[in-house]
Design a protein around this motif. Structure first.
Motif, short mmCIF file in Angstrom:
data_model
loop_
_atom_site.label_atom_id
_atom_site.label_comp_id
_atom_site.label_asym_id
_atom_site.label_seq_id
_atom_site.Cartn_x
_atom_site.Cartn_y
_atom_site.Cartn_z
N ILE A 50 0.85 -1.19 0.00
CA ILE A 50 0.00 0.00 0.00
C ILE A 50 0.89 1.24 0.00
N TRP A 51 0.50 2.20 -0.85
CA TRP A 51 1.16 3.51 -0.88
C TRP A 51 0.43 4.44 0.05
N VAL A 52 1.14 5.15 0.90
CA VAL A 52 0.55 6.20 1.73
C VAL A 52 1.51 7.38 1.76
N THR A 53 0.95 8.55 2.08
CA THR A 53 1.77 9.73 2.31
C THR A 53 1.73 10.05 3.80
N ALA A 54 2.61 10.92 4.23
CA ALA A 54 2.68 11.28 5.65
C ALA A 54 1.65 12.34 6.04
N THR A 55 1.17 13.11 5.06
CA THR A 55 0.21 14.17 5.36
C THR A 55 -0.95 14.12 4.37
N PRO A 56 -2.11 14.61 4.78
CA PRO A 56 -3.23 14.66 3.84
C PRO A 56 -2.94 15.59 2.66
N GLU A 57 -2.19 16.64 2.90
CA GLU A 57 -1.85 17.57 1.82
C GLU A 57 -1.04 16.89 0.73
#
Length: 138
Positions: A88-95
């Motif tokens: 799964i790809w995720v980022t650290a911030t919603p922005e």
């Protein structure tokens, strides 16, 4: 695992076990579809030319930089002691996740409450690719 070279974003995701993503751009569709990890690895490496997977695995785990997707797949299975795992790809911030969303309102906070977790790619604000046991998806 040598964490000295991790981005601030990767460290944040690994420590908090929280990431952000938009399912409207996801290969997982609704977040619950399980795609064979070797297929995703092959797509990431061969179709999307994500060479960071080689670099991240080499820097963190000392793997050879010229491995093929099948060798990476086996390494992940052996390291996590799993017959099957999920990516799964995720980022650290919603922005950061909003940059990839078709609709910026369609960004979800993902609580990564898994038993096994392994960082596969660290693209800093562009996201991190994680291998997990996926037990946290209900």
């Amino acid at each position: 695992m040598n964490t000295a070279q991790l981005s601030e974003e990767a460290n944040q995701v690994l420590k908090s076990h929280v990431g952000y993503r938009s399912e409207d751009t996801s290969e997982f569709s609704d977040g619950h579809v399980r795609i064979k990890s070797i297929d995703i690895l092959d797509t990431e490496i061969n179709d999307l030319q994500n060479t960071d997977i080689f670099d991240t695995l080499h820097d963190l785990y000392g793997t050879p930089a010229n491995w093929q997707p099948e060798q990476i797949d086996e390494f992940i299975k052996e390291t996590l002691k799993l017959d099957e795992y999920y990516l799964i790809w995720v980022t650290a911030t919603p922005e950061d996740a909003e940059c990839y969303a078709d609709d910026p309102e369609n960004v979800d906070e993902i609580k990564i409450d898994c038993k096994k977790l392994m960082l596969i790619s660290d693209l800093a604000c562009d996201g991190v690719l994680l291998a997990t046991d996926y037990s946290w998806i209900k």
